[in-house]
Design a protein around this motif. Structure first.
Motif, PDB file in Angstrom:
ATOM      1  N   CYS A  57       0.841  -1.207   0.000  1.00  0.00           N
ATOM      2  CA  CYS A  57       0.000   0.000   0.000  1.00  0.00           C
ATOM      3  C   CYS A  57       0.872   1.251   0.000  1.00  0.00           C
ATOM      4  CB  CYS A  57      -0.916   0.012   1.219  1.00  0.00           C
ATOM      5  SG  CYS A  57      -2.217  -1.248   1.204  1.00  0.00           S
ATOM      6  N   VAL A  84      -6.005  -5.032   2.997  1.00  0.00           N
ATOM      7  CA  VAL A  84      -6.881  -5.006   1.819  1.00  0.00           C
ATOM      8  C   VAL A  84      -7.986  -3.977   2.026  1.00  0.00           C
ATOM      9  CG1 VAL A  84      -8.476  -6.339   0.382  1.00  0.00           C
ATOM     10  CG2 VAL A  84      -6.389  -7.431   1.261  1.00  0.00           C
ATOM     11  N   ALA A  85      -8.559  -4.001   3.225  1.00  0.00           N
ATOM     12  CA  ALA A  85      -9.617  -3.028   3.543  1.00  0.00           C
ATOM     13  C   ALA A  85      -9.078  -1.609   3.501  1.00  0.00           C
ATOM     14  CB  ALA A  85     -10.213  -3.341   4.910  1.00  0.00           C
ATOM     15  N   TYR A  88      -8.817  -0.468   0.021  1.00  0.00           N
ATOM     16  CA  TYR A  88     -10.140  -0.216  -0.543  1.00  0.00           C
ATOM     17  C   TYR A  88     -10.695   1.118  -0.075  1.00  0.00           C
ATOM     18  CZ  TYR A  88     -15.002  -0.954  -1.883  1.00  0.00           C
ATOM     19  OH  TYR A  88     -16.267  -0.832  -2.432  1.00  0.00           O
ATOM     20  N   TYR A  89     -10.580   1.378   1.207  1.00  0.00           N
ATOM     21  CA  TYR A  89     -11.111   2.623   1.752  1.00  0.00           C
ATOM     22  C   TYR A  89     -10.363   3.841   1.233  1.00  0.00           C
ATOM     23  CZ  TYR A  89     -14.521   0.623   4.973  1.00  0.00           C
ATOM     24  OH  TYR A  89     -15.620  -0.001   5.514  1.00  0.00           O
ATOM     25  N   SER A  91      -8.702   3.935  -1.719  1.00  0.00           N
ATOM     26  CA  SER A  91      -8.582   3.855  -3.185  1.00  0.00           C
ATOM     27  C   SER A  91      -7.123   3.710  -3.629  1.00  0.00           C
ATOM     28  CB  SER A  91      -9.216   5.084  -3.853  1.00  0.00           C
ATOM     29  OG  SER A  91     -10.585   5.175  -3.516  1.00  0.00           O
ATOM     30  N   GLU A 125     -16.294  -7.560  -0.599  1.00  0.00           N
ATOM     31  CA  GLU A 125     -16.835  -6.250  -0.209  1.00  0.00           C
ATOM     32  C   GLU A 125     -15.760  -5.219   0.092  1.00  0.00           C
ATOM     33  OE1 GLU A 125     -21.075  -7.767   1.682  1.00  0.00           O
ATOM     34  OE2 GLU A 125     -19.787  -6.395   2.804  1.00  0.00           O
ATOM     35  N   ILE A 126     -14.497  -5.629   0.118  1.00  0.00           N
ATOM     36  CA  ILE A 126     -13.418  -4.666   0.393  1.00  0.00           C
ATOM     37  C   ILE A 126     -12.386  -4.674  -0.741  1.00  0.00           C
ATOM     38  CG2 ILE A 126     -13.630  -4.628   2.909  1.00  0.00           C
ATOM     39  CD1 ILE A 126     -11.385  -6.742   3.022  1.00  0.00           C
ATOM     40  N   SER A 127     -12.834  -4.992  -1.957  1.00  0.00           N
ATOM     41  CA  SER A 127     -11.926  -4.975  -3.109  1.00  0.00           C
ATOM     42  C   SER A 127     -12.710  -4.585  -4.352  1.00  0.00           C
ATOM     43  CB  SER A 127     -11.277  -6.343  -3.328  1.00  0.00           C
ATOM     44  OG  SER A 127     -12.264  -7.318  -3.630  1.00  0.00           O
ATOM     45  N   LYS A 128     -12.009  -4.060  -5.344  1.00  0.00           N
ATOM     46  CA  LYS A 128     -12.658  -3.739  -6.607  1.00  0.00           C
ATOM     47  C   LYS A 128     -12.958  -5.004  -7.407  1.00  0.00           C
ATOM     48  CE  LYS A 128     -11.913  -0.349  -9.352  1.00  0.00           C
ATOM     49  NZ  LYS A 128     -11.286   0.539 -10.336  1.00  0.00           N
ATOM     50  N   GLY A 156      -8.182   0.989  -6.632  1.00  0.00           N
ATOM     51  CA  GLY A 156      -8.443   0.173  -5.465  1.00  0.00           C
ATOM     52  C   GLY A 156      -7.779  -1.184  -5.552  1.00  0.00           C
ATOM     53  N   PRO A 157      -7.930  -2.004  -4.516  1.00  0.00           N
ATOM     54  CA  PRO A 157      -7.271  -3.301  -4.458  1.00  0.00           C
ATOM     55  C   PRO A 157      -8.005  -4.360  -5.273  1.00  0.00           C
ATOM     56  CG  PRO A 157      -8.573  -2.983  -2.486  1.00  0.00           C
ATOM     57  CD  PRO A 157      -8.674  -1.705  -3.269  1.00  0.00           C
TER      58      PRO A 157
END
Length: 555
Positions: A57, A84-85, A88-89, A91, A125-128, A156-157
């Motif tokens: 990240c 990962v989250a 995602y949060y 981007s 729900e926490i990834s593209k 995003g991830p």
């Protein structure tokens, strides 16, 4: 190309320079693929998967490029979830790679296999984008899709969970690659005037050998080889020797004149940046066929590269109907070069070794040790027109390998083996003479004894102006009495010198016991020919008559 290598190469094209992770069994192939390309993309070892994911990240946030982290199955990917989250949060474009070991559904069982779980529902729900890949055919499309989604629109991830058995599978269709390579050769040949086939040790499968001989005869293309591949097609009328810094001279002349090099199973390991070989690769079209696509990391100008088994190509080439310009003229030049230079570099001990080779059975395996003795053997093998299989220690050059290899070679056919070794190589594994004597293996050990560590001595002469150390009897090197060694192990001994009767060697097939034969020579006997630094590749030393050289060079 293997899947692991394909993914690594693709990441390099996307500008990824660093990858973070913690090894685990199902991702080791990916790690090793990264390590092979560490000049372009470097794997970093972290000590917790969450930390590795956060490092990716940070890399992505700083560079704006795709970050990459990997982890093993089960706990590995679970430990990544927080990062990962986070990606995602915020981007942040990060590719998270993990793997799994089986594809079977739990069928209602709470746990089917240890550490195995499907991470996709956890990260959806926490990834593209998140996908589990179980089929080879899906690798390319899913990798491209995931990486593209990570860096486009709102970044995003993305997560790829790959079946571990796919890492080592060939991602390209071998049939397509064979067709591409065959087409490239078929297109290049009609445009050439002086083509050569350059074969290497990757071309030993009997069907491929038969096919390449047939192709060369059909098209009248001369064959050259590496020194270690000199025993592949020695009986072909189209074979014109081995190239290199200790080549058969006519071979290097032919290579220097070629305008198309078709390299089959040959690594082209000569130094392309040297003044000796750079003019060749710069002025010649090259088609390279090698089963290991990592060999193409050694860049060659004017080259087309095909990662496919060279043996497959040979089978296709055998039926190829095409010709090149000036076939007769080019073949005449090659034959004139060979005839003019055939007897060069055949003085003692090469001429004497050649006489030995003409007397050994054609199906006897020859084993060579490392040192000057192997170069003398190589030249003698060609001069004797031998056809025996030769075993070398090739790229690694392990001194002392010959006697143990001869033991192993015997058990492959239960036929006599002829082993050439220097006085120094003999001593490294001399204890195996007890095995040979104990089991009465029909191994003929020929010791080329120059009472020196000849190859290292030659290097000392060049670098230290003749100040020798530990390479001659006068500078600290020592050699045992070979005849006494043979007697100690109960092995029959022969002293061989020019003029010795060698007819008895022809009866090796009937022999059921070992022999030690010693050839003595002065330590001053030099290794020749050699290619001095910056000389043209055909200008080996000691030099030939200059008028003859100029004439042959101008052909």
């Amino acid at each position: 190309m293997r899947v692991a290598d394909y993914i690594v190469n693709y990441l390099i094209t996307q500008g990824v320079t660093d990858v973070f992770g913690l090894p685990g069994g199902v991702v080791l192939d990916f790690l090793y693929a990264l390590d092979k390309r560490k000049d372009k993309i470097k794997p970093h070892l972290n000590y917790h998967e969450q930390a590795a994911a956060f490092a990716a990240c940070g890399y992505a946030q700083t560079t704006g490029r795709l970050g990459v982290a990997y982890a093993t199955r089960g706990p590995g990917i679970a430990n990544m979830l927080t990062a990962v989250a986070d990606a995602y949060y915020d981007s942040t474009p990060v590719l998270f790679i993990t793997a799994h070991g089986n594809t079977r559904d739990s069928a209602g069982m709470r746990i089917y296999a240890e550490q195995e779980m499907n991470p996709i529902p956890l990260v959806e729900e926490i990834s593209k984008y998140a996908v589990r890949i179980d089929k080879l055919a899906d690798i390319k499309a899913e990798l491209i899709k995931a990486c593209s989604l990570a860096v486009t629109d709102r970044k995003g991830p993305v997560v790829l969970d790959i079946l571990s058995s796919l890492w080592v599978q060939d991602i390209d269709n071998p049939r397509d690659k064979v067709a591409e390579a065959t087409k490239a050769i078929a297109n290049a040949l009609p445009q050439a005037r002086r083509p050569v086939l350059l074969i290497g040790d990757g071309l030993r499968e009997p069907k491929a050998v038969f096919a390449i001989k047939q192709f060369a005869m059909n098209t009248q293309i001369p064959i050259l080889s590496s020194r270690f591949a000199q025993d592949i097609v020695p009986d072909s009328a189209m074979y014109f020797g081995y190239i290199g810094s200790h080549a058969t001279r006519y071979s290097n002349f032919i290579l220097a004149k070629a305008d198309l090099i078709i390299a089959l199973g040959n690594r082209l390991a000569f130094p392309v940046e040297s003044a000796s070989f750079r003019p060749i690769v710069e002025g010649t079209q090259i088609i390279r066929v090698d089963i290991d696509d990592n060999e193409f990391i050694r860049a060659m100008p004017n080259s087309q590269n095909f990662a496919v088994d060279a043996g497959r190509i040979c089978n296709e080439l055998a039926s190829l109907k095409c010709h090149y310009n000036e076939e007769a003229a080019w073949l005449n030049i090659c034959n004139e070069l060979k005839a003019s230079l055939w007897s060069y570099d055949t003085e003692f001990p090469i001429d004497f070794i050649a006489k030995i080779l003409t007397n050994i059975p054609a199906d006897s395996i020859i084993v060579s040790d490392v040192g000057n003795n192997e170069f003398w053997l190589s030249r003698a093998y060609t001069y004797a027109k031998a056809v025996n299989r030769i075993l070398y220690s090739k790229s690694f050059g392990a001194l002392g390998c010959a006697i143990p290899k001869a033991i192993g070679a015997f058990y492959t056919r239960r036929k006599p083996v002829v082993c050439f070794v220097g006085d120094q190589g003999l001593q490294l594994n001399i204890q195996e003479l007890e095995y040979i004597a104990q089991h009465q293996l029909p191994i003929m050990i020929i010791v080329l004894n120059n009472f020196a560590s000849g190859m290292i001595k030659d290097a000392e002469v060049k670098r230290f102006e003749g100040a020798l150390l530990h390479t001659t009897l006068a500078s600290g090197y020592g050699v045992p009495d070979i005849q006494a060694v043979a007697k100690a192990y109960g092995i029959e001994y022969y002293f061989l010198e020019q003029g010795s009767n060698l007819d008895w060697i022809k009866s090796l097939d009937a022999a059921s016991k070992p022999f030690i034969c010693e050839i003595k020579m002065a330590e001053e006997v030099a290794l020749s020919p050699t290619l001095p630094k910056d000389n043209s590749c055909q200008d080996l030393q000691p030099g030939i008559d200059r008028a003859l050289y100029d004439y042959l060079d101008a052909l």
